[in-house]
Design a protein around this motif. Structure first.
Motif, PDB file in Angstrom:
ATOM      1  N   ALA A  33     -46.395  -7.142 -21.719  1.00  0.00           N
ATOM      2  CA  ALA A  33     -45.437  -6.446 -22.710  1.00  0.00           C
ATOM      3  C   ALA A  33     -44.405  -7.280 -23.191  1.00  0.00           C
ATOM      4  CB  ALA A  33     -44.924  -5.296 -21.878  1.00  0.00           C
ATOM      5  N   ALA A  34     -43.904  -8.284 -22.349  1.00  0.00           N
ATOM      6  CA  ALA A  34     -42.859  -9.063 -23.024  1.00  0.00           C
ATOM      7  C   ALA A  34     -43.498 -10.012 -24.131  1.00  0.00           C
ATOM      8  CB  ALA A  34     -42.383 -10.065 -21.666  1.00  0.00           C
ATOM      9  N   GLN A  35     -44.505 -10.461 -23.935  1.00  0.00           N
ATOM     10  CA  GLN A  35     -45.295 -11.514 -24.834  1.00  0.00           C
ATOM     11  C   GLN A  35     -45.549 -10.664 -26.315  1.00  0.00           C
ATOM     12  OE1 GLN A  35     -48.843 -12.912 -23.800  1.00  0.00           O
ATOM     13  NE2 GLN A  35     -49.047 -14.441 -25.585  1.00  0.00           N
ATOM     14  N   THR A  36     -46.026  -9.438 -25.930  1.00  0.00           N
ATOM     15  CA  THR A  36     -46.079  -8.554 -27.126  1.00  0.00           C
ATOM     16  C   THR A  36     -44.828  -8.107 -27.975  1.00  0.00           C
ATOM     17  OG1 THR A  36     -48.113  -7.488 -25.981  1.00  0.00           O
ATOM     18  CG2 THR A  36     -47.035  -6.455 -27.834  1.00  0.00           C
ATOM     19  N   ALA A  37     -43.775  -8.009 -27.117  1.00  0.00           N
ATOM     20  CA  ALA A  37     -42.650  -7.524 -27.848  1.00  0.00           C
ATOM     21  C   ALA A  37     -42.139  -8.712 -28.454  1.00  0.00           C
ATOM     22  CB  ALA A  37     -41.563  -7.005 -26.865  1.00  0.00           C
ATOM     23  N   THR A  38     -42.127  -9.881 -27.780  1.00  0.00           N
ATOM     24  CA  THR A  38     -41.580 -11.037 -28.413  1.00  0.00           C
ATOM     25  C   THR A  38     -42.244 -11.373 -29.921  1.00  0.00           C
ATOM     26  OG1 THR A  38     -40.898 -11.954 -26.355  1.00  0.00           O
ATOM     27  CG2 THR A  38     -41.126 -13.597 -28.296  1.00  0.00           C
ATOM     28  N   GLN A  39     -43.587 -11.479 -30.034  1.00  0.00           N
ATOM     29  CA  GLN A  39     -44.501 -11.701 -30.932  1.00  0.00           C
ATOM     30  C   GLN A  39     -44.570 -10.783 -31.990  1.00  0.00           C
ATOM     31  OE1 GLN A  39     -48.384 -12.877 -29.779  1.00  0.00           O
ATOM     32  NE2 GLN A  39     -47.370 -14.462 -28.449  1.00  0.00           N
ATOM     33  N   THR A  40     -44.129  -9.440 -31.723  1.00  0.00           N
ATOM     34  CA  THR A  40     -44.484  -8.361 -32.913  1.00  0.00           C
ATOM     35  C   THR A  40     -43.000  -7.794 -33.240  1.00  0.00           C
ATOM     36  OG1 THR A  40     -44.335  -6.656 -30.942  1.00  0.00           O
ATOM     37  CG2 THR A  40     -46.582  -7.662 -31.762  1.00  0.00           C
ATOM     38  N   LEU A  41     -42.064  -7.944 -32.566  1.00  0.00           N
ATOM     39  CA  LEU A  41     -40.853  -7.291 -33.015  1.00  0.00           C
ATOM     40  C   LEU A  41     -40.325  -7.842 -34.495  1.00  0.00           C
ATOM     41  CD1 LEU A  41     -38.328  -5.232 -32.499  1.00  0.00           C
ATOM     42  CD2 LEU A  41     -37.190  -6.718 -30.890  1.00  0.00           C
ATOM     43  N   ALA A  42     -40.032  -9.186 -34.241  1.00  0.00           N
ATOM     44  CA  ALA A  42     -39.340  -9.718 -35.301  1.00  0.00           C
ATOM     45  C   ALA A  42     -40.354  -9.638 -36.468  1.00  0.00           C
ATOM     46  CB  ALA A  42     -38.909 -11.244 -35.115  1.00  0.00           C
ATOM     47  N   GLN A  43     -41.643  -9.940 -36.131  1.00  0.00           N
ATOM     48  CA  GLN A  43     -42.918 -10.111 -37.009  1.00  0.00           C
ATOM     49  C   GLN A  43     -42.830  -8.725 -37.929  1.00  0.00           C
ATOM     50  OE1 GLN A  43     -46.313 -11.690 -35.861  1.00  0.00           O
ATOM     51  NE2 GLN A  43     -47.110 -12.162 -37.858  1.00  0.00           N
ATOM     52  N   LEU A  44     -42.842  -7.644 -37.031  1.00  0.00           N
ATOM     53  CA  LEU A  44     -42.953  -6.195 -37.763  1.00  0.00           C
ATOM     54  C   LEU A  44     -41.790  -6.101 -38.728  1.00  0.00           C
ATOM     55  CD1 LEU A  44     -44.006  -3.727 -34.687  1.00  0.00           C
ATOM     56  CD2 LEU A  44     -45.173  -4.133 -36.898  1.00  0.00           C
ATOM     57  N   VAL A  45     -40.629  -6.074 -38.238  1.00  0.00           N
ATOM     58  CA  VAL A  45     -39.397  -6.118 -38.927  1.00  0.00           C
ATOM     59  C   VAL A  45     -39.466  -6.813 -40.304  1.00  0.00           C
ATOM     60  CG1 VAL A  45     -36.910  -6.528 -39.306  1.00  0.00           C
ATOM     61  CG2 VAL A  45     -37.867  -5.605 -37.160  1.00  0.00           C
ATOM     62  N   THR A  46     -40.022  -8.115 -40.256  1.00  0.00           N
ATOM     63  CA  THR A  46     -40.048  -9.103 -41.327  1.00  0.00           C
ATOM     64  C   THR A  46     -41.148  -8.461 -42.208  1.00  0.00           C
ATOM     65  OG1 THR A  46     -39.286 -10.796 -39.978  1.00  0.00           O
ATOM     66  CG2 THR A  46     -40.595 -11.330 -42.186  1.00  0.00           C
ATOM     67  N   SER A  47     -42.142  -8.214 -41.649  1.00  0.00           N
ATOM     68  CA  SER A  47     -43.456  -7.649 -42.469  1.00  0.00           C
ATOM     69  C   SER A  47     -43.121  -6.539 -43.518  1.00  0.00           C
ATOM     70  CB  SER A  47     -44.779  -7.419 -41.772  1.00  0.00           C
ATOM     71  OG  SER A  47     -45.063  -8.487 -41.083  1.00  0.00           O
ATOM     72  N   LEU A  48     -42.422  -5.672 -42.708  1.00  0.00           N
ATOM     73  CA  LEU A  48     -42.127  -4.264 -43.605  1.00  0.00           C
ATOM     74  C   LEU A  48     -41.043  -4.550 -44.444  1.00  0.00           C
ATOM     75  CD1 LEU A  48     -41.664  -1.780 -40.335  1.00  0.00           C
ATOM     76  CD2 LEU A  48     -43.741  -2.007 -42.095  1.00  0.00           C
ATOM     77  N   LEU A  49     -39.813  -5.401 -44.252  1.00  0.00           N
ATOM     78  CA  LEU A  49     -39.193  -5.617 -45.353  1.00  0.00           C
ATOM     79  C   LEU A  49     -39.722  -6.497 -46.339  1.00  0.00           C
ATOM     80  CD1 LEU A  49     -35.987  -6.826 -42.994  1.00  0.00           C
ATOM     81  CD2 LEU A  49     -36.316  -4.794 -44.437  1.00  0.00           C
ATOM     82  N   THR A  50     -40.639  -7.301 -45.886  1.00  0.00           N
ATOM     83  CA  THR A  50     -41.623  -8.159 -47.161  1.00  0.00           C
ATOM     84  C   THR A  50     -42.139  -7.156 -47.913  1.00  0.00           C
ATOM     85  OG1 THR A  50     -41.639 -10.131 -45.436  1.00  0.00           O
ATOM     86  CG2 THR A  50     -42.968  -9.978 -47.373  1.00  0.00           C
ATOM     87  N   VAL A  51     -42.867  -6.006 -47.359  1.00  0.00           N
ATOM     88  CA  VAL A  51     -43.498  -5.375 -48.295  1.00  0.00           C
ATOM     89  C   VAL A  51     -42.705  -4.482 -49.417  1.00  0.00           C
ATOM     90  CG1 VAL A  51     -44.775  -3.009 -48.139  1.00  0.00           C
ATOM     91  CG2 VAL A  51     -45.312  -4.988 -46.452  1.00  0.00           C
ATOM     92  N   VAL A  52     -41.478  -4.152 -48.872  1.00  0.00           N
ATOM     93  CA  VAL A  52     -40.518  -3.548 -49.790  1.00  0.00           C
ATOM     94  C   VAL A  52     -40.164  -4.602 -50.503  1.00  0.00           C
ATOM     95  CG1 VAL A  52     -38.270  -2.217 -49.953  1.00  0.00           C
ATOM     96  CG2 VAL A  52     -40.033  -2.008 -47.838  1.00  0.00           C
TER      97      VAL A  52
END
Length: 676
Positions: A213-232
């Motif tokens: 769970a820690a590895q998943t959160a570390t790899q996805t949290l910032a990347q999800l934020v960045t990806s969604l902002l990038t799309v917008v």
């Protein structure tokens, strides 16, 4: 819990309708083991987000850093597009120098081309505002634009790095809190829950699942934020450059959503099976490693290997299926992205030819189209990690949601107003059952006076260990009362109750550390060196410890493998005596020592029991002859009680047990043929 305790508890539970299945089943035996049904993905994510609430300040910072980083990254292609326009305008201006006089306005050149029937070339030239006939590439402007581009990308990198750092801190702080919550939970769950679980399964949740769970959160949290902002951000730039091309790019979005949803729906059950299989495999490995000697003695290596192979194969199949299904996400998204690229290149080229777009804008748009599909592909591929991580965090939540033992009273009572515990224990009308429809102990009455030694004997499964577990509040009575010095044990905190009780079990437990650290484990308050050595000598620990190279500083592993079974038992006995409890519980405490050592230990126990209430559970009746009261239990009831001599004279159940242990061997010796 000792091996004998566990076996007895198992048999008692079996008779009362709570039979444990292979590896720890029972009414709640499957608890903590995820089933193959689809889990509540959204609710689990919300609950994990609630765990990160204390880190909301950092989450805000990482979000703002992501916004700045994305804004700079989005600006990059537009800046590079302007550089492309400068280069292309310079090349075209130099080419026109050989056909028309230098300095001729571009509009006149375009009009001349239309007069010659070259309308398409004229339209393209008319859309190039930066062309100067006779002038080549504006080096100064190009260097300035490239310098801006480098600065923008460097700044974007720094903000992205800061975002990743803040993300790691926020996630690890949350995981530290989660591990602390799990540790606290393990202290609140009742012994009945632990008895019905595989230890390896619980360990897998505490270690593997939290780490995943820690590895998943570390790899996805910032990347999800960045990806969604990038799309917008990219979408906004695409509409700014050309709304027609932007609509073309959006054509593939519904296809992306459908594909992602279908793949996620098929892969999620496989991830649930993957982590369930991981827990079962870990449980099997832990059990086989703990009992590896017995596995070899009974020749069960083949059976163990077969079980391992079966669990390993199930883990292999579920992991392969999960990874294969979710792994198709990336190539499918790549194909959709390439399809989008082709459409944009064709339509963009036509608009450049018509003079409606500059070639730099088309180049920037192509880059934006890649940036637009890339975060979508990243989000899709992150579903692989996200599903695995959510499957793990839900297993941890299931442990956190396990039923807890009754809380300590809000206004606890302290026996003797906080003074020394005298040790008067009374069982008054106690009833207990593992299953409501099959009672085990009914209407039990028992009084143990301070300083008395109460021995409890009876066949396996009679309820001997259960009696002690009720006193310790490992289990709660269904009816009746148990009092300590006149105070109901349920009106006391468990720490207060157990602080006055010392236990020695048949199954020795030592932790990694020195012998002295193990011996001082239960000591409360200060203990002088002389008092320490006096106790170890009384328990006959000192002589064999001094033969070791480092004496009391000898390091032990968590199984104490460098010591014999008898030596380990002596250490646990000494540890209980060093704790100086008012009440002693000895559950077959001398079963692992040899005959000579047993005599010495009995002498020490007799001296050290003075002034303490002692409950001695024994199968070997030779160890309890000097007990003040002997209780004989059958099927949860006390069928006889009295001293050794009184019970023998009565000729009842105790006498039958005594005869079975001593008379039969003597008879066998008498009937044996004389040697030739």
């Amino acid at each position: 819990m000792s091996a004998d305790q566990d076996a007895e508890t198992t048999r008692e539970a079996a008779r009362s309708g709570a039979r444990r299945g292979p590896g720890g089943g029972g009414p709640m035996g499957g608890m903590g083991m995820p089933t193959e049904k689809a889990m509540n993905f959204g609710e689990s994510l919300k609950r994990f987000a609630a765990l990160m609430r204390p880190e909301r300040a950092r989450v805000i910072v990482l979000t703002l850093s992501g916004i700045v980083s994305v804004a700079l990254m989005v600006a990059g292609p537009k800046i590079l597009g302007e550089a492309t326009d400068v280069i292309f305008d310079g090349v075209v201006g130099r080419m026109l120098a050989g056909q028309v006089p230098a300095g001729t306005p571009v509009d006149q050149v375009a009009d001349g081309l239309r007069a010659q029937g070259q309308d398409q070339l004229a339209d393209m030239l008319a859309g190039m505002d930066g062309v100067v006939v006779g002038q080549g590439i504006d080096t100064g402007a190009l260097v300035t634009i490239l310098a801006w581009a480098v600065g923008v990308y460097v700044a974007a990198f720094l903000f992205g790095w800061w975002q990743a750092r803040i993300t790691a801190i926020a996630v690890q702080n949350t995981m530290r809190t989660l591990r602390a919550d799990v540790e606290a939970k393990l202290h609140r769950i009742p012994l009945s829950y632990v008895d019905k679980q595989k230890r390896g399964e619980i360990l897998s949740r505490v270690t593997n699942d939290i780490d995943n769970a820690a590895q998943t959160a570390t790899q996805t949290l910032a990347q999800l934020v960045t990806s969604l902002l990038t799309v917008v951000g990219v979408l906004a730039m695409m509409f700014w450059i050309s709304w027609i091309l932007a609509l073309v790019a959006l054509v593939t979005v519904p296809l992306t959503v459908v594909v992602t949803a279908q793949i996620a729906r098929r892969s999620q059950p496989q991830f649930i099976r993957q982590w369930a299989s991981t827990g079962r495999l870990n449980a099997h490995i832990e059990e086989m490693f703990t009992g590896h000697a017995l596995v070899k003695v009974y020749g069960q290596q083949g059976a163990s290997a077969a079980t391992f192979a079966q669990e390993n194969e199930q883990l292999h199949d579920s992991t392969r299926s999960a990874q294969f299904i979710s792994g198709t996400m990336q190539p499918v998204m790549g194909f959709i992205g390439n399809l989008n690229y082709v459409l944009i290149a064709v339509i963009g080229g036509l608009r450049v030819a018509s003079g409606q777009l500059s070639i730099g804008d088309v180049q920037a748009f192509i880059q934006y189209s890649r940036q637009f599909t890339q975060p979508l592909a990243q989000v899709a591929s992150m579903m692989n990690l996200l599903q695995s991580g959510v499957a793990s965090i839900e297993r941890v939540f299931e442990l956190l949601d396990a039923p807890e033992q009754e809380p300590d009273p809000a206004d606890p009572v302290v026996p003797n107003h906080g003074g020394p515990v005298r040790g008067r224990v009374v069982f008054d009308g106690v009833e207990f059952a593992y299953s409501p429809d099959k009672p085990l102990i009914t209407g039990l009455d028992l009084t143990a006076e301070p300083g008395q030694t109460v021995a409890i004997v009876g066949p396996t499964g009679a309820g001997k260990t259960t009696l002690v577990n009720l006193l310790m509040r490992f289990y709660e009575v269904n009816a009746g009362h148990i009092t300590l010095d006149g105070v109901d044990v349920r009106e006391m905190t468990r720490d207060t109750l157990r602080g006055g009780i010392g236990m020695v079990l048949q199954d020795t437990w030592l932790f990694k550390g020195t012998i002295e650290e193990n011996l001082r484990y239960g000591v409360r308050g200060e203990l002088s060196r002389d008092e320490f050595l006096a106790a170890t000598r009384a328990c006959h620990v000192d002589p064999f410890v001094r033969t070791l190279p480092d004496g009391y500083d000898t390091q032990l592993d968590d199984e104490g493998s460098s010591l014999s079974a008898g030596e380990k038992q002596l250490l646990t006995i000494a540890r209980a005596f060093l704790a100086d409890p008012a009440i002693l519980v000895l559950d077959e405490a001398t079963s692992s020592v040899d005959t000579r050592t047993e005599v010495l230990v009995q002498e020490a126990m007799h001296r050290l029991r003075q002034g303490r209430t002692a409950f001695v559970i024994a199968h070997r009746l030779s160890t309890i002859r000097d007990a003040d009261v002997i209780l004989v239990m059958e099927h949860g009831d006390i069928v006889e009680q009295g001293s050794h001599e009184e019970l023998l004279a009565a000729g009842g159940a105790y006498a039958a047990l005594y005869q079975s242990q001593f008379a039969a061997p003597l008879a066998s010796e008498e009937e044996a043929p004389a040697p030739a």
